[in-house]
Write an enzyme that holds these catalytic residues in place. Structure first.
Site, PDB file in Angstrom:
ATOM      1  N   GLU A 157       0.839  -1.195   0.000  1.00  0.00           N
ATOM      2  CA  GLU A 157       0.000   0.000   0.000  1.00  0.00           C
ATOM      3  C   GLU A 157       0.881   1.255   0.000  1.00  0.00           C
ATOM      4  O   GLU A 157       1.672   1.470   0.912  1.00  0.00           O
ATOM      5  CB  GLU A 157      -0.899   0.001   1.252  1.00  0.00           C
ATOM      6  CG  GLU A 157      -1.719   1.267   1.396  1.00  0.00           C
ATOM      7  CD  GLU A 157      -2.500   1.316   2.714  1.00  0.00           C
ATOM      8  OE1 GLU A 157      -2.450   0.346   3.495  1.00  0.00           O
ATOM      9  OE2 GLU A 157      -3.142   2.347   2.958  1.00  0.00           O
TER      10      GLU A 157
ATOM     11  N   ASP B 122      -8.090   1.902   6.814  1.00  0.00           N
ATOM     12  CA  ASP B 122      -7.901   2.060   5.369  1.00  0.00           C
ATOM     13  C   ASP B 122      -7.117   0.880   4.793  1.00  0.00           C
ATOM     14  O   ASP B 122      -7.429   0.371   3.719  1.00  0.00           O
ATOM     15  CB  ASP B 122      -7.137   3.345   5.063  1.00  0.00           C
ATOM     16  CG  ASP B 122      -8.098   4.515   4.928  1.00  0.00           C
ATOM     17  OD1 ASP B 122      -9.325   4.262   4.938  1.00  0.00           O
ATOM     18  OD2 ASP B 122      -7.622   5.664   4.841  1.00  0.00           O
TER      19      ASP B 122
END
Ligand code: 0R9
Length: 680
Positions: free
Chosen positions: A470, A547
């Site tokens: 990420e 997230d």
């Protein structure tokens, strides 16, 4: 695992000696119980009998017992099953455990003495491997766990197990420890009803990962069993915390029709009625004496279309999920596409050049196919594919007739369904064009891939890993910190597309997804080829926050929908980055959970002026820290993602990515429960 490996048959002479050689297979009782072997092999190699000695194997113990109750219900003698999780009896404080009690209201297990051995019939069921009706030719025992090895295996793997039988107006109990009888069957009171109660505590010598049962896992399985058997009422109870007793009771008069209704919750339905058939098909086979006999197969199918783009097809044989499909699913799909095509052609619903494929007819479909077969054969990688070829024709015929009738009687619904399928067909053609574009390798594409992907030097996929990381910043650290011999890094920017809500064509337009597909190498959808995988470990590495969790689930959704074979092959992993670093002078620990932090503060750092750093993201770690904590095979923790139950995974994805927002929010803060923890 081959069934043959597990079955250790005694000789014919042994069987004859122990059973009194009575071949009357339809009349269970002491005489015709096949006694095959002692229980030692089970304790020596428990994984062979229950799949694993982890959480999944532990729960198999419950299924083996409840399956026997379900059999009794399907034979027409029981209607209620209760599964209770009881608190630990605290006899081994070092090994906290829960206890399971299963109760049914059937006839009660037979307690009559075997004429030769002079032991009660139920004792053989619990103390001899593979004893019992399930293996008798002609016996219509339809329920069965994944491995179908029965009560004796549960007994062998239990620290203790007690069976209580209510029968003949009396109460009887027999107790076993680690598979051995410790108190003979004794009568201890009266009862005004009949039934069987089995209570057991899993053995800590056998299960090292956990001895604690998960209420949700049991509840879910029992709910499904209730949907599949409308005669049953099943209660599940968690009695471990007296302050917080949890109880659920399931009874579905409408059976699999209600199941389809439930799976369609929150979706926009294309038609109100559920298309349904319940019929019996028959085939001929030779019995054990070589005589041709007619066997019946019960076929039940329920289906309904909605406006979504996904198909949810669950199939079952004798109440067991067949994740890999098989001849019953094939028969269903064959009939579905044939009948819809025939109807559309006969009613001139296709415009010029329009056609539909089988894949088009599956879009937006929710279907349950449940068959009951007297002699099912399971094959495939996970033994969850029905291998009986005769079933294909039986389901094809039974469901084909029902669908033809429905379409004929509901022309408005039929038109809506055909319109939806034609839309799917157009989207398929667009997707094909997009896929061709993805496959066409222009020098520019290669440039894009090589600018993002830091590939590893190793060209052997079985030794290569790719980290999907990420964010660019963490991607940078991972590139510097990795072992470039076998670790490739692909940074993923932004939120990956929510693939549940869009069709394939749109998902493929996404840049991140295109790069990922190219890097992995297998292709997608129908063209997926596992042998082309460039890495056998695909590790999702996201921040340890909401997230990060979301991105992880989005990626899993993608793999589930379009590259499911990667999950089935066990190639998909989730990395677990640390949440904290605790430090005092030169002493330092990375910490992966809040509980561990509290424990370390109390135990190792007590009285010290320690410093705690909370890692909000992977980007806060430098290359060395990232390697040490999350990438070094010696210390990292990876969770392998597996489709233990495709149904649960699918519903979870649906819930997370579908239209309802609230349950998604709650879930994201918890752990994804389609993943099972393993340390690598
Ligand atoms: C709580 C879990 N229940 C069970 O394990 C269970 C097994 C079982 C059973 C019979 C009835 N109820 C049961 N509950 C049964 C009884 C008779 C015939 N077949 C089945 C009978 O009264 O004649 N049994 C499962 C296997 C056997 N009984 C047998 F092999 F011992 F017969």
């Amino acid at each position: 695992m081959e069934k043959e490996e597990k079955v250790m048959e005694a000789s014919k002479e042994e069987i004859a000696e122990l059973t009194g050689n009575n071949p009357d297979a339809n009349n269970y009782g002491a005489k015709n119980i096949r006694i095959l072997k002692g229980l030692e092999p089970v304790r020596e190699r428990p994984g062979m009998y229950i799949g694993s000695t982890g959480k999944t194997g532990l729960h198999h113990l419950v299924w083996e017992i409840t399956d026997n109750s379900v059999d009794e219900a399907l034979a027409g003698y029981a209607s209620h099953i209760k599964v209770e999780i009881l608190p630990d009896d605290n006899t081994n404080p070092d090994h906290p455990a829960s206890i399971i009690r299963v109760t049914d209201d059937g006839r009660g297990m037979p307690i009559d003495l075997h004429p030769e051995t002079k032991r009660p019939a139920l004792e053989a069921i619990f103390s001899v491997l593979h004893a019992g009706g399930k293996f008798d030719d002609g016996a219509y025992k339809v329920s069965g766990g994944l491995h179908g090895v029965g009560a004796s295996v549960v007994n062998a793997l239990s620290e203790w197990l007690e069976v209580t039988v209510m029968r003949n107006g009396k109460l009887y109990t027999e107790r076993f420890e680690r598979g051995a009888v410790v108190s003979d069957l004794y009568e201890h009171g009266t009862s005004d009803h009949t039934g069987t109660i089995v209570t057991f505590k899993p053995d800590y010598e056998m299960f090292h990962e956990t001895l604690i049962f998960d209420y949700e896992t049991i509840r879910e399985r029992m709910q499904k069993t209730a949907y599949l058997n409308s005669v049953l009422t099943i209660t599940v109870e968690d009695l471990r915390d007296p302050e917080n007793i949890i109880s659920n009771t399931y009874h579905y008069e409408g059976g699999i029709k209600e199941y389809v209704q439930f799976l369609g919750t929150g979706k926009t339905l294309l038609h109100n009625d559920i298309i349904y058939t319940n019929s019996i098909g028959s085939y001929k086979e030779l019995n054990s004496n070589g005589v041709e006999v007619k066997r019946d197969v019960i076929i039940e199918v329920a289906m309904q279309y909605n406006t979504s783009y996904n198909s949810t097809i669950y199939s079952f044989v004798n109440n067991v999920t067949t994740n890999e499909g098989g001849h019953h699913e094939e028969g269903f799909k064959l009939a579905l596409s044939r009948e819809l095509k025939k109807y559309a052609e006969n009613n001139k619903l296709f415009k010029k050049d329009e056609d539909i494929t089988r894949e088009d007819t599956l879009e937006g479909l929710v279907a349950i196919i449940s068959i009951k077969h007297p002699n099912p054969e399971f094959e495939g990688q996970t033994k969850s594919k029905l291998g009986n070829p005769e079933v294909r024709g039986l389901v094809n015929k039974a469901f084909g007739e029902a669908l033809e009738r429905y379409l004929g009687e509901h022309p408005a619904d039929a038109k809506t369904i055909i319109d939806k399928i034609l839309a799917a067909s157009r989207a398929r053609k667009a997707a094909q064009a997009a896929r061709d574009a993805t496959r066409r390798k222009s020098p520019l594409d290669n440039l894009m891939l090589s600018s993002k992907l830091a590939d590893c030097r190793c060209k052997d996929p079985s030794k290569s890993e790719i980290y999907l990381v990420e964010g660019d910043s963490a991607g940078g650290s991972a590139k510097s910190g990795r072992n470039s011999n076998y670790q490739a890094i692909l940074p993923l920017r932004g939120k990956v597309l929510n693939v549940q809500k869009v069709q394939l064509a749109r998902a493929l337009e996404n840049q991140e997804i295109q790069t990922m597909i190219r890097a992995i190498g297998t292709g997608i959808g129908e063209e997926f080829d596992i042998t082309k995988a460039r890495y056998h470990k695909i590790v999702i590495m996201t921040d340890a926050d909401v997230d990060g969790e979301h991105i992880c689930i989005l990626l899993l959704t993608f793999f589930y929908r379009f590259m499911r074979g990667l999950i089935e092959a066990g190639y998909i992993y989730v990395a677990k980055p640390p949440l904290y670093r605790i430090q005092f002078g030169k002493q330092m620990d990375y910490v992966y959970s809040d509980e561990d932090l509290e424990r370390l503060k109390k135990e190792k750092y007590s009285g010290k002026k320690y410093d705690v750093q909370r890692y909000k993201g992977l980007g806060e770690m430098d290359a060395i820290q990232l390697w040490d904590t999350t990438m070094d095979p010696r210390y990292r923790t990876l969770t392998r993602v597996h489709l233990e139950d495709a149904q649960v995974a699918d519903m979870t994805f649906e819930m997370l990515m579908g239209e309802e927002v609230e349950p998604r929010k709650v879930f994201i803060q918890e752990n994804a429960h389609f993943a099972d923890n393993i340390d690598v």
